[in-house]
Design a protein around this motif. Structure first.
Motif, PDB file in Angstrom:
ATOM      1  N   GLN A 118       0.867  -1.263   0.123  1.00  0.00           N
ATOM      2  CA  GLN A 118       0.032  -0.009   0.219  1.00  0.00           C
ATOM      3  C   GLN A 118       0.903   1.249   0.070  1.00  0.00           C
ATOM      4  O   GLN A 118       0.781   1.996  -0.869  1.00  0.00           O
ATOM      5  N   GLY A 119       1.855   1.208   1.018  1.00  0.00           N
ATOM      6  CA  GLY A 119       2.742   2.464   0.792  1.00  0.00           C
ATOM      7  C   GLY A 119       3.130   2.926   2.387  1.00  0.00           C
ATOM      8  O   GLY A 119       2.751   2.273   3.359  1.00  0.00           O
ATOM      9  N   PRO A 120       4.045   3.830   2.501  1.00  0.00           N
ATOM     10  CA  PRO A 120       4.268   4.444   3.931  1.00  0.00           C
ATOM     11  C   PRO A 120       3.303   5.270   4.467  1.00  0.00           C
ATOM     12  O   PRO A 120       2.424   5.821   3.811  1.00  0.00           O
ATOM     13  N   THR A 121       3.138   5.237   5.679  1.00  0.00           N
ATOM     14  CA  THR A 121       2.269   5.785   6.470  1.00  0.00           C
ATOM     15  C   THR A 121       2.684   6.138   7.816  1.00  0.00           C
ATOM     16  O   THR A 121       3.907   5.824   8.377  1.00  0.00           O
ATOM     17  N   GLN A 122       2.207   7.301   8.571  1.00  0.00           N
ATOM     18  CA  GLN A 122       2.249   7.479   9.989  1.00  0.00           C
ATOM     19  C   GLN A 122       0.876   7.178  10.639  1.00  0.00           C
ATOM     20  O   GLN A 122      -0.175   7.420  10.294  1.00  0.00           O
ATOM     21  N   PHE A 123       1.068   6.374  11.712  1.00  0.00           N
ATOM     22  CA  PHE A 123       0.026   5.772  12.631  1.00  0.00           C
ATOM     23  C   PHE A 123      -0.073   7.087  13.909  1.00  0.00           C
ATOM     24  O   PHE A 123       0.993   7.584  14.571  1.00  0.00           O
ATOM     25  N   SER A 160      -1.026   8.819   4.735  1.00  0.00           N
ATOM     26  CA  SER A 160      -0.511   7.530   3.957  1.00  0.00           C
ATOM     27  C   SER A 160      -0.248   7.992   2.770  1.00  0.00           C
ATOM     28  O   SER A 160      -0.966   9.225   1.997  1.00  0.00           O
ATOM     29  N   GLU A 161       0.915   7.442   1.854  1.00  0.00           N
ATOM     30  CA  GLU A 161       0.993   7.697   0.521  1.00  0.00           C
ATOM     31  C   GLU A 161       1.278   6.426  -0.285  1.00  0.00           C
ATOM     32  O   GLU A 161       1.769   5.600   0.345  1.00  0.00           O
ATOM     33  N   PHE A 194       7.990   5.052   5.899  1.00  0.00           N
ATOM     34  CA  PHE A 194       8.359   6.351   6.496  1.00  0.00           C
ATOM     35  C   PHE A 194       9.256   5.862   7.778  1.00  0.00           C
ATOM     36  O   PHE A 194       8.983   4.892   8.408  1.00  0.00           O
ATOM     37  N   GLU A 195      10.442   6.756   8.156  1.00  0.00           N
ATOM     38  CA  GLU A 195      10.964   6.610   9.404  1.00  0.00           C
ATOM     39  C   GLU A 195      11.115   7.921  10.067  1.00  0.00           C
ATOM     40  O   GLU A 195      10.802   9.115   9.545  1.00  0.00           O
ATOM     41  N   THR A 196      11.431   7.947  11.420  1.00  0.00           N
ATOM     42  CA  THR A 196      11.776   9.093  12.235  1.00  0.00           C
ATOM     43  C   THR A 196      10.633  10.318  12.059  1.00  0.00           C
ATOM     44  O   THR A 196      11.416  11.615  11.677  1.00  0.00           O
ATOM     45  N   GLY A 197       9.629  10.194  11.686  1.00  0.00           N
ATOM     46  CA  GLY A 197       8.714  11.031  11.577  1.00  0.00           C
ATOM     47  C   GLY A 197       8.493  12.010  12.796  1.00  0.00           C
ATOM     48  O   GLY A 197       8.245  11.605  13.975  1.00  0.00           O
TER      49      GLY A 197
END
Length: 628
Positions: A225-230, A250-251, A270-273
């Protein structure tokens, strides 16, 4: 992103640190270098070590994390992953000089507990948390390997709490299970780590939360699906429960902002958001929402190997409730926080006006960010003399982030879609528009300290002939700050003009830094930077660049090309280039010869450019006065 960096490989475990032994002073920097990987351990310790940057006494530095202002003392804490063995840190009262929290740069928290038997990854601090004490929410790791390209092992990454009672020297883990025990139900994640805690008045309103509620974003992605932030929010006063609010951003997999020209790729993970809110002065709880993030991905649509791209990006946007009632973040612009290949894993924190650094400088509430400059191409620089150097990587100089506004001519240059700016308003009568973007600059206290020595002033000049012209007063060392303004005629846009400087120059070596209009880029040509690159395979020498548009502006009612305002920091082997309050590009410049200290004007002979306000501040300062 964790040590030994999973940027291009798997998280496999820890790496043994090289014992510190006697440092050799027998190397001859007036002769050609040997294969440096054949030298004795520690023999290169001082060769390229920076003076004014954050790094541990020895070993490998990783992600910056665990920053906060201590409510009891007002000092600012800066943390980092260290040697795959936990998080270490230091304090600063001026954003220039630092004091290790523990002897020899020892860690404040290490793996080995019931929640983190194999790893402690990035964490973020609530300054007044449990019992009013600094409280760390961190990723506790139970299984390895972890990588976005392989199936995720359930239970690998959880989020746990630790508290300090001794001013940050040690964070004691709570004797309990994780407070966030895993990813959301049935989510096939690529990762679930790097919690970042923050407060935001817009989210308070949208989620009907009490004022000053704490939120956390956890970085990762969903397979296929793609990177995301929870997004989670604090549920109780003791921070024991965190309520899941959804995938607020999400993207699509490996997609881009616009066509990717101005903001790289969103990647697969995604990392270190980080999430924070800014205005034109600095930080404000009710300002525009910004974020910084690292993106892991691939240049290939279908991943056939574990080599990855790593872009260190920023994003700005708005939040609103979507049709199902959950909160959604929508980007309105994005860009690079640092264009450097080795620049990654940025993390920052709010620095209040009441903190010691801000009280001394008179600064308002700010957001201060540190970026990791990995020293070995994310562990992929085969042949790099790691044991001979006995340290790897550093954190780049602290940066103030704010909203930057620009008044520019209303034309195609300012109206480009998918760029790292947006049109905020327009003045039809004047034919101008106000642009907004992210302002990026060296923290004011840090820059003042860098420039505290008496500057050497170089005469300005207009150049049009091809070649190089040495400075009248080049620095004697490899520790200096070069500042200048470069102006161009309107005709430069249609030319192949390249102009700038050669630094760390001698008959045998030089690094070229120049602006070229052909692709609107600041370029760092390292092909002749280091004689050591000819003998040692792990010394990289590829050219790096980053895009910077110089807009058309009105000057006395006449249109002209925006002046290029450059600040170039050379700290032995670390090079940071800042431009126009909105651009940064950092890299390594490992010159070898002792006499490679000359600065030269550089021009390719196409068109002309005028240099003014050229100064060199030499020496820099010692960021670690208490270290032996």
């Amino acid at each position: 992103m964790k040590l030994p960096s999973a940027a291009t490989g798997l998280f496999l475990g820890t790496a043994a640190a090289t014992p510190l032994s006697l440092r050799s002073s027998t190397l001859n920097y007036n002769m050609a270098p040997p294969n440096l990987s054949t030298l004795p351990n520690n023999s290169l310790y001082e060769t390229w070590r920076p003076r004014a940057h954050v790094l541990p006494p020895n070993g490998q530095i990783g992600d910056p994390c665990m920053h906060y202002t201590d409510p009891a003392t007002g000092v600012f804490h800066v943390g980092w992953l260290h040697d795959s063995a936990g998080i270490a840190g230091a304090t600063t009262s001026d954003l220039a000089t630092y004091t290790d929290l523990n002897p020899n740069g020892g860690q404040a928290i290490v793996p080995g507990g019931i929640n983190d038997p194999v790893g402690v990854f990035d964490g973020s601090v609530i300054p007044s948390g449990i019992n009013g004490l600094p409280t760390l929410l961190y990723t506790s790791v139970s299984y390895l390997p972890i990588h976005w390209s392989i199936p995720y092992t359930r239970g690998s990454e959880t989020q746990s709490l630790a508290v300090t009672t001794d001013s940050g020297r040690n964070f004691t883990k709570l004797d309990q299970g994780p407070v966030i025990p895993g990813p959301p139900f049935a989510a096939n994640v690529t990762a679930f780590r790097d919690p970042y805690v923050f407060q935001n008045t817009q989210l308070d309103t949208l989620t009907s939360s009490q004022s000053n509620t704490w939120y956390t974003v956890i970085s990762g992605g969903i397979h296929n699906q793609g990177p995301t932030q929870f997004l989670y929010r604090q549920y109780d006063p003791d921070f024991q429960y965190w309520e899941y609010l959804g995938q607020w951003w999400s993207e699509p997999t490996n997609s881009t902002w616009g066509d990717g020209t101005w903001a790289g790729r969103w990647g697969f993970n995604f990392e270190t958001g980080n999430v924070f809110s800014l205005n034109e002065e600095g930080y404000t709880a009710d300002g525009e929402i910004f974020g910084t993030l690292g993106t892991e991905g691939s240049d290939l649509p279908i991943v056939k190997q574990l080599t990855s791209i790593h872009d260190q990006l920023w994003v700005a946007g708005s939040v609103a409730k979507n049709t199902n009632g959950s909160v959604e973040f929508t980007p309105s612009m994005a860009g690079f926080l640092d264009w450097g290949f080795s620049s990654y894993a940025a993390s920052g924190k709010v620095l209040p006006a009441t903190s010691k650094p801000s009280t001394q400088s008179g600064a308002p509430d700010r957001y201060i960010s540190y970026v990791w400059l990995t020293g070995d191409q994310y562990g992929q620089a085969e042949g790099f003399p790691t044991n001979q150097q006995n340290w790897t990587g550093a954190l780049l100089l602290p940066r103030e982030l704010k909203v930057q506004s620009l008044d520019v001519v209303d034309n195609a240059l300012s109206r480009e879609e998918g760029a790292s700016w947006r049109v905020e308003s327009n003045n039809t009568d004047a034919g101008t528009v106000e642009l907004r973007t992210l302002g990026i600059s060296i923290a004011r206290e840090t820059e003042a300290k860098l420039l505290s020595g008496k500057p050497s002033v170089e005469a300005g000049r207009t150049v049009s002939s091809a070649g190089v012209l040495p400075f009248q007063h080049s620095p004697e060392s490899k520790f200096f700050v070069l500042k200048t303004n470069i102006s161009f005629p309107a005709s430069a846009r249609q030319s192949g003009l390249q102009t700038g400087f050669q630094i760390l120059a001698s008959e045998s070596e030089h690094t070229s830094i120049y602006y070229q209009f052909a692709n609107e880029s600041v370029v760092i040509d390292r092909s002749n930077t280091s004689a050591a690159a000819q003998t040692t395979s792990g010394i990289d020498s590829f050219t790096e660049s980053g895009k910077l548009r110089l807009f058309d502006v009105l000057d006395g009612g006449e249109e002209s090309v925006e002046t290029l305002d450059l600040t170039i920091v050379v700290d032995n082997s670390i090079l940071e280039v800042y431009a126009n309050g909105r651009f940064a590009l950092s890299t390594w410049v490992r010159s070898w010869y002792a006499n490679s200290t000359e600065i030269r004007f550089l021009h390719n002979g196409v068109g002309q450019a005028t240099f003014s306000n050229v100064t060199v501040s030499e020496g820099l300062y010692n960021a670690w006065p208490e270290r032996a």
